[in-house]
Design a protein around this motif. Structure first.
Motif, mmCIF file in Angstrom:
data_model
loop_
_atom_site.group_PDB
_atom_site.id
_atom_site.type_symbol
_atom_site.label_atom_id
_atom_site.label_comp_id
_atom_site.label_asym_id
_atom_site.label_seq_id
_atom_site.Cartn_x
_atom_site.Cartn_y
_atom_site.Cartn_z
ATOM 1 N N ASP A 1 0.814 -1.219 0.000
ATOM 2 C CA ASP A 1 0.000 0.000 0.000
ATOM 3 C C ASP A 1 0.846 1.268 0.000
ATOM 4 O OD1 ASP A 1 1.026 0.016 2.570
ATOM 5 O OD2 ASP A 1 -0.869 0.528 3.535
ATOM 6 N N GLY A 2 2.074 1.183 -0.541
ATOM 7 C CA GLY A 2 2.916 2.376 -0.561
ATOM 8 C C GLY A 2 3.749 2.530 0.683
ATOM 9 N N PHE A 3 4.027 1.411 1.390
ATOM 10 C CA PHE A 3 4.980 1.341 2.507
ATOM 11 C C PHE A 3 4.387 1.739 3.852
ATOM 12 C CE2 PHE A 3 7.803 3.272 -1.012
ATOM 13 C CZ PHE A 3 7.650 2.145 -1.796
ATOM 14 N N TYR A 4 3.073 1.687 3.992
ATOM 15 C CA TYR A 4 2.470 2.094 5.258
ATOM 16 C C TYR A 4 2.112 0.904 6.152
ATOM 17 C CZ TYR A 4 2.286 6.696 3.197
ATOM 18 O OH TYR A 4 2.632 7.884 2.619
ATOM 19 N N GLY B 1 16.598 3.869 5.183
ATOM 20 C CA GLY B 1 16.817 4.156 6.602
ATOM 21 C C GLY B 1 15.751 3.557 7.485
ATOM 22 N N ASP B 2 15.330 4.308 8.495
ATOM 23 C CA ASP B 2 14.292 3.829 9.394
ATOM 24 C C ASP B 2 12.910 4.202 8.841
ATOM 25 O OD1 ASP B 2 14.643 6.496 9.764
ATOM 26 O OD2 ASP B 2 14.805 6.439 11.932
ATOM 27 N N LEU B 3 12.697 3.813 7.576
ATOM 28 C CA LEU B 3 11.444 4.032 6.839
ATOM 29 C C LEU B 3 11.148 5.507 6.568
ATOM 30 C CD1 LEU B 3 8.905 1.321 7.933
ATOM 31 C CD2 LEU B 3 10.611 1.312 6.128
ATOM 32 N N TRP B 4 11.915 6.041 5.644
ATOM 33 C CA TRP B 4 11.592 7.303 4.997
ATOM 34 C C TRP B 4 11.207 6.974 3.571
ATOM 35 C CZ3 TRP B 4 12.743 12.620 6.432
ATOM 36 C CH2 TRP B 4 13.167 12.762 7.764
ATOM 37 N N LYS B 5 10.348 7.780 3.004
ATOM 38 C CA LYS B 5 10.035 7.607 1.599
ATOM 39 C C LYS B 5 10.110 8.949 0.890
ATOM 40 C CE LYS B 5 5.219 7.450 0.102
ATOM 41 N NZ LYS B 5 4.001 6.619 0.033
ATOM 42 N N TYR B 6 10.466 8.897 -0.376
ATOM 43 C CA TYR B 6 10.578 10.108 -1.173
ATOM 44 C C TYR B 6 9.501 10.105 -2.242
ATOM 45 C CZ TYR B 6 12.144 13.372 -4.712
ATOM 46 O OH TYR B 6 12.172 14.395 -5.621
ATOM 47 N N ILE B 7 8.806 11.218 -2.364
ATOM 48 C CA ILE B 7 7.774 11.405 -3.396
ATOM 49 C C ILE B 7 8.205 12.556 -4.299
ATOM 50 C CG2 ILE B 7 5.364 11.920 -3.867
ATOM 51 C CD1 ILE B 7 4.684 10.802 -1.136
ATOM 52 N N GLU B 8 8.312 12.278 -5.570
ATOM 53 C CA GLU B 8 8.736 13.293 -6.528
ATOM 54 C C GLU B 8 7.719 14.417 -6.603
ATOM 55 O OE1 GLU B 8 11.218 15.044 -9.458
ATOM 56 O OE2 GLU B 8 11.556 13.459 -7.995
ATOM 57 N N GLU B 9 8.215 15.636 -6.720
ATOM 58 C CA GLU B 9 7.314 16.792 -6.813
ATOM 59 C C GLU B 9 6.602 16.813 -8.165
ATOM 60 O OE1 GLU B 9 8.787 20.578 -5.215
ATOM 61 O OE2 GLU B 9 10.577 19.463 -4.684
#
Length: 410
Positions: free
Chosen positions: A152-155, A402-410
């Motif tokens: 579900d997008g890492f949640y 890392g300890d669950l960070w996610k990056y979303i492109e602008e």
């Protein structure tokens, strides 16, 4: 006398009516919002609200639209505003754990949609040792004993594989069904494989047993398969192995000509397998990046030792100490494109154009390029501490680390 009484009554009525009118209308108490900008923001960005009588606002509430996360809502009190006046207030975007956010203005009971982009820390209670992203929705993480999967997008994370009292040192999934898992157990170092997404495991490679006197650091640190039958893995002692169907051997045995290079046999630290027949070997302290293309073995020499490169077709990037090098001919030649003086950038490219260099300044700074490294902008400074020890290479514009960070492109 009667006329005087009438006049006095009219004055009293008029006066009372006038006072009541002022209490009811009281235009100074009416708060209105004309504009909120921007509505697509990174954590730490400044939001500006314009309107009328904004100095009367009690607070601004940033709420998660998923109300199961309401404990992570953030109330920004008026004394925490960066600036405030009748016509404008400004405040910073605080730490939030989802990108789906709304700005709630309780004083006027209005809500405005806000979308987070950039780097977002995901709330979880799992200690992450390794992560792998397959798509923008599907990913795997390892906490040492269990492998979890998210769709579900890492949640939300469900346990996929669990080894009781055994150490999962690394894993790799070629797709949702086919994967390999390295485990340290009493019998030694073993790699298990699955063809059904972890439901069933079978012992694929037995690396060695306790009679070989396993030393600290000899656990399998990285696995990478380019197809179901061809792959590579490395341990913590500088050994890289080539797996071919049901057998494996040290890369120096698999490619005998490796030892014939001018610098001889060197200790290796990392690799990147581009395909079944194309692999790059990164040294442990030597200035040579080795390229194996089928049976052709070549190398590139740098001033200092290079890390494992990233590739997107013929274009690739590699970090060498403080420098970033780029190739346009699949690693036959390299050109220095950027130097971050006295700092070691941690590189992550999404494609041949878009990438990040993370610098351990104080505070840390994330630089971004959108033109293949020709130019870099100061993209983001984390407003609070983050853990970037476990980055993941993925060509997707979504990134888990890392300890669950996610990056979303602008």
């Amino acid at each position: 006398m009667k006329n005087v009484i009438k006049i006095l009554l009219l004055l009293i009525i008029f006066g009372c009516s006038s006072d009541n009118s002022e209490d009811t209308i009281n235009p100074e108490a009416e708060i209105s919002i004309d504009n909120i900008t921007p509505l697509r923001v990174k954590i730490g960005d400044t939001i500006t609200m314009t309107g009328s009588n904004l100095d009367k606002l009690s607070y601004v509430h940033l709420i998660h639209n998923d109300r199961l996360l309401k404990q992570n809502d953030v109330k920004i009190e008026r004394f925490s505003f960066i600036s405030k006046s009748n016509e404008k207030i400004t405040y910073k975007v605080p730490k939030l754990v989802r990108e789906d956010i709304s700005i709630l203005i309780p004083d006027i009971d209005k809500k405005y949609k806000l979308n987070l982009v950039g780097f977002i820390q995901i709330q979880n209670d799992i200690t992450v040792r390794q992560s792998q992203v397959l798509t923008e929705k599907i990913a795997f993480i390892n906490d040492g004993n269990k492998i979890y999967k998210s769709i579900d997008g890492f949640y939300k994370w469900e346990i996929l594989v669990e080894f009781s009292n055994k150490n999962i040192s690394s894993f790799f999934f070629l797709n949702e069904n086919i994967g390999w898992i390295a485990v340290m157990e009493e019998s030694g170092r073993n790699i298990y494989s699955t063809l059904d997404g972890g439901k069933n495991l079978s012992l694929k490679y037995h690396i060695n047993d306790l009679s070989n006197k396993i030393l600290d650091g000899s656990d399998i640190r990285k696995i990478q398969f380019t197809s179901q039958n061809k792959g590579f893995f490395k341990d913590g002692n500088g050994n890289i192995f080539v797996a071919d169907n049901n057998s494996f051997e040290n890369v120096y045995n698999h490619y005998p000509n490796l030892s014939s290079l001018p610098f001889g046999r060197i200790k290796l630290s990392d690799f990147n397998a581009v395909s079944d027949d194309l692999i790059f070997l990164a040294p442990n302290g030597d200035p040579y990046l080795i390229k194996i293309d089928n049976q052709s073995i070549t190398y590139s020499e740098f001033d200092l030792y290079p890390l494992a490169p990233q590739f997107f077709d013929n274009i690739g990037y590699v970090q060498v100490n403080s420098d970033i090098y780029k190739t346009s001919d699949l690693g036959n030649s390299w050109t220095k494109i950027k130097t971050f003086d006295n700092y070691y950038p941690q590189l992550h490219f999404f494609n041949e154009d878009v990438g990040f260099a993370m610098l351990n300044y104080t505070p840390e700074v994330f630089y971004k390029t959108i033109d293949g490294g020709n130019s870099w902008i100061d993209y983001w400074t984390p407003p609070y501490s983050y853990n970037n020890k476990l980055p993941l290479i993925t060509p997707k514009h979504i990134w888990l680390f890392g300890d669950l960070w996610k990056y979303i492109e602008e």
